[in-house]
Scaffold this motif. Structure first.
Motif, PDB file in Angstrom:
ATOM      1  N   ILE A   1      -5.916   5.676  -0.321  1.00  0.00           N
ATOM      2  CA  ILE A   1      -5.094   4.536   0.111  1.00  0.00           C
ATOM      3  C   ILE A   1      -4.641   4.729   1.554  1.00  0.00           C
ATOM      4  CG2 ILE A   1      -2.944   3.263  -0.289  1.00  0.00           C
ATOM      5  CD1 ILE A   1      -5.028   2.779  -2.438  1.00  0.00           C
TER       6      ILE A   1
ATOM      7  N   THR B   1       5.132   5.161   5.925  1.00  0.00           N
ATOM      8  CA  THR B   1       3.780   5.497   5.455  1.00  0.00           C
ATOM      9  C   THR B   1       3.527   6.988   5.632  1.00  0.00           C
ATOM     10  OG1 THR B   1       3.065   3.316   6.261  1.00  0.00           O
ATOM     11  CG2 THR B   1       1.340   4.885   5.642  1.00  0.00           C
TER      12      THR B   1
ATOM     13  N   ASP C   1      -7.389   3.932   3.836  1.00  0.00           N
ATOM     14  CA  ASP C   1      -7.582   2.476   3.920  1.00  0.00           C
ATOM     15  C   ASP C   1      -6.586   1.840   4.888  1.00  0.00           C
ATOM     16  OD1 ASP C   1      -9.635   2.614   2.131  1.00  0.00           O
ATOM     17  OD2 ASP C   1      -8.458   1.978   0.383  1.00  0.00           O
ATOM     18  N   ILE C   2      -5.344   2.328   4.843  1.00  0.00           N
ATOM     19  CA  ILE C   2      -4.318   1.789   5.747  1.00  0.00           C
ATOM     20  C   ILE C   2      -4.690   2.086   7.197  1.00  0.00           C
ATOM     21  CG2 ILE C   2      -1.897   1.940   6.460  1.00  0.00           C
ATOM     22  CD1 ILE C   2      -1.193   2.639   3.564  1.00  0.00           C
TER      23      ILE C   2
ATOM     24  N   TYR D   1       0.820  -1.211   0.000  1.00  0.00           N
ATOM     25  CA  TYR D   1       0.000   0.000   0.000  1.00  0.00           C
ATOM     26  C   TYR D   1       0.860   1.270   0.000  1.00  0.00           C
ATOM     27  CZ  TYR D   1      -4.225  -2.756   0.672  1.00  0.00           C
ATOM     28  OH  TYR D   1      -5.270  -3.624   0.494  1.00  0.00           O
TER      29      TYR D   1
END
Length: 453
Positions: free
Chosen positions: A131, A146, A134-135, A112
Motif C-alpha cells: 500500500i 503516512t 502504491d501511495i 490508504y
C-alpha cells in the motif's frame, strides 16, 4: 440566522460529547424548521456511531443518506474504514474499500493510510508495504502521517532495520522529520534495545533545532536503565530535571530502582520523598518498586505499611507484591513470617506462585532447614528449573549427594534444564564421597535424558 452550517456545528458538538440522542434530535428539529442536513451532517453521525455504538449502526446511516437524496463521499467511507481498523476487522475494512470503489468514489491518501495501518495492526507488514508503494508511485501526495504509520508499523512488527533505512531514505529525499516521527523511531529502537542508535537520533534531533519533549527523554532514559546503562540514564534524568520536565510515577520508580541497584541509597530516598511531595499518585507497579526497595534496605516495617496502604487505597495487590514481601522476609532470616505470608497469599487466591515458593525454598536451605525445603518443594503444584537447581545445589552443600542426584535426574526427565555447575557439583560430590559407580551411572542417565528431551 439558522443554517445548515450552524446545524452541523451543533451536531458535531453533541457527537464529540457522545450524546447521540441530542444529535439526532437536532436533525429532526432542523428538518421541521426546513433546515435540511447535508453530507457533512451525516458524516459526523457516521463517525460518532463508529466510535460509540458500532460499525453496523454506523453503516445503517448510509441508507438514511440515500433516502434523503444525499450521496456518501470519501469522508463517509473513511470513517467506516477507520472504525473497522480500530477493531482490527480487516475483512470489513476491505469490504468498505471495495464498496467505495464500486460506487465510483475515489479513495484519498487518508483511505490508504488507514488501510496500511490496519494491515500492520493485524500483522501483515508485506501488504502494508505494498500500500505504501502504491501511495508513493501514484499521484497521491503522502503526508507526514503516512510516513509515521509506516515507521511505527515496521517497528512494531520487528522490522527495525527497515524502519531506520526508510527514515534515512526519507531524509535523503528532503523529508524533514517532526518530533512525533523521531519519537516513533526512538521508541522502536529502544524496544529493540538499540540504545546507541536511539541516542544518535536523540542527538540529531537536538542538532536540527527541534526540542525533544518529555516523551523523548523518558523513552531513552528507561531504555538506558533497562540496559543497565545506569549512568547514561541518570544523566538524561538530570537533563530532564534541568529543563523542568515533570516525571510520572513510573518514571520516578524506574529511577529509584536504578539508584538502588547502583548503591546510591541516599539519592533514591530523596527521589522517594520528592515523589511523595509532588503528590504523585502511585499505581501498583510503582508500589511494588518501592516495596522492593524497602525490602532490600531491610526496612520491612515500611514495606508492610505500603502493603496496607495499597489495600486501604482500593488497589488490589498482585502476586508480585506478596512475592517481594516473602523474599524480603527470607533475606532478613524471618522464615516463619515468610511461610505465614505464603499461607496468607494462598488464601487470597494466588495459587501456583512458583517464584514465592522458590524464595522460601532458598531461604529454608540457607537457614539450615533442608528437610522443610524438600517438603515445601514436594508440595508445589508447578515447579520450574530454578526450584530444582536451587534445591540440588543446597543438597550438595550439606553433602546429600544421592538425594541431589535423584532430584537432578527427575528434573531432566521432566524436560527442564539445570545449570551445568549444579550437575558438576553432584557428580564431583559423588566421586569425592567414593561413590564412583553411582557417579558413572548418573552420568549415563543424564546423557540419556538429554537425548530423549
Amino acid at each position: 440566522m439558522l443554517s445548515t452550517r450552524l446545524l452541523n456545528i451543533c451536531i458535531t458538538s453533541f457527537c464529540k460529547s457522545r450524546d447521540l440522542a441530542k444529535a439526532e434530535a437536532v436533525i429532526v428539529d432542523g428538518i421541521r424548521l426546513d433546515i435540511l442536513p447535508d453530507v457533512v451532517t451525516y458524516n459526523a453521525l457516521v463517525d460518532a456511531y463508529c466510535r460509540i455504538v458500532g460499525l453496523d449502526a454506523a453503516y445503517s446511516i448510509l441508507q438514511r443518506m440515500r433516502e434523503a437524496g444525499i450521496t456518501p463521499d470519501v469522508v463517509t467511507y473513511n470513517s467506516l474504514i477507520a472504525g473497522a481498523a480500530r477493531r482490527c476487522l480487516l475483512s470489513r475494512v476491505l469490504d468498505f474499500f471495495d464498496e467505495m470503489l464500486r460506487a465510483g468514489i475515489r479513495p484519498d491518501v487518508w483511505s490508504y493510510n488507514t488501510l496500511m495501518h490496519c494491515f500492520f495492526k493485524v500483522g501483515k507488514p508485506d501488504e502494508a508495504n505494498a500500500i505504501f508503494r502504491d501511495i508513493i508511485l501514484s499521484d497521491f501526495l503522502p503526508c507526514a502521517t503516512t510516513f509515521n504509520i509506516m515507521l511505527n508499523g515496521l517497528c512494531k512488527n520487528g522490522y527495525i532495520n527497515n524502519a531506520l533505512m526508510l527514515f534515512r531514505n526519507l531524509e535523503h529525499h528532503g523529508f524533514v522529520p517532526q518530533l512525533v516521527t523521531c519519537n516513533i523511531l526512538i521508541n522502536g529502537l529502544c524496544k529493540a534495545r538499540r540504545l546507541r542508535a536511539a541516542r544518535k537520533i536523540l542527538r540529531e534531533l537536538g542538532e536540527s533545532g527541534i526540542e525533544p519533549n518529555s516523551i523523548t527523554y523518558t523513552t531513552v532514559m528507561k531504555c538506558c536503565l533497562m540496559s543497565k546503562q545506569y549512568q547514561q540514564g541518570l544523566e538524561i534524568m538530570s537533563l530532564m530535571k534541568n529543563k523542568g520536565y515533570a516525571f510520572d510515577g513510573f518514571s520516578y520508580c524506574t529511577i529509584i530502582s536504578a539508584l538502588v541497584k547502583t548503591g546510591r541509597m541516599e539519592e533514591a530516598n530523596s527521589y522517594i520523598e520528592e515523589m511523595m511531595t509532588n503528590g504523585i499518585e502511585l499505581d501498583l507497579v510503582s508500589y511494588n518498586t518501592l516495596i522492593n526497595w524497602y525490602c532490600k534496605e531491610g526496612d520491612l516495617e515500611t514495606a508492610y505499611k505500603l502493603l496496607h496502604e495499597i489495600e486501604k487505597g482500593g488497589l488490589e495487590c498482585d502476586k508480585y507484591t506478596h512475592t517481594i514481601i516473602i523474599n524480603g522476609l527470607c533475606k532478613a532470616g524471618n522464615i516463619e513470617c515468610a511461610l505465614r505470608h505464603l499461607e496468607y497469599m494462598c488464601t487470597m487466591g494466588f495459587d501456583s506462585n512458583v517464584v514465592a515458593f522458590n524464595c522460601l525454598i532458598d531461604g529454608l536451605c540457607k537457614s539450615g532447614q533442608i528437610d522443610r525445603a524438600i517438603k515445601l518443594f514436594e508440595s508445589m503444584e508447578v515447579r520450574d528449573s530454578f526450584a530444582y537447581t536451587s534445591l540440588v545445589c543446597n543438597l550438595c552443600k550439606v553433602k546429600r549427594y544421592k538425594c541431589a542426584a535423584k532430584l537432578l535426574l527427575s528434573c531432566l526427565k521432566d524436560g527442564m534444564k539445570v545449570l551445568r555447575s549444579a550437575r558438576r557439583a553432584v557428580l564431583d560430590g559423588l566421586r569425592g564421597s567414593g561413590l564412583i559407580h553411582e557417579a558413572n551411572k548418573l552420568k549415563l542417565e543424564l546423557r540419556m535424558a538429554q537425548i530423549l528431551h
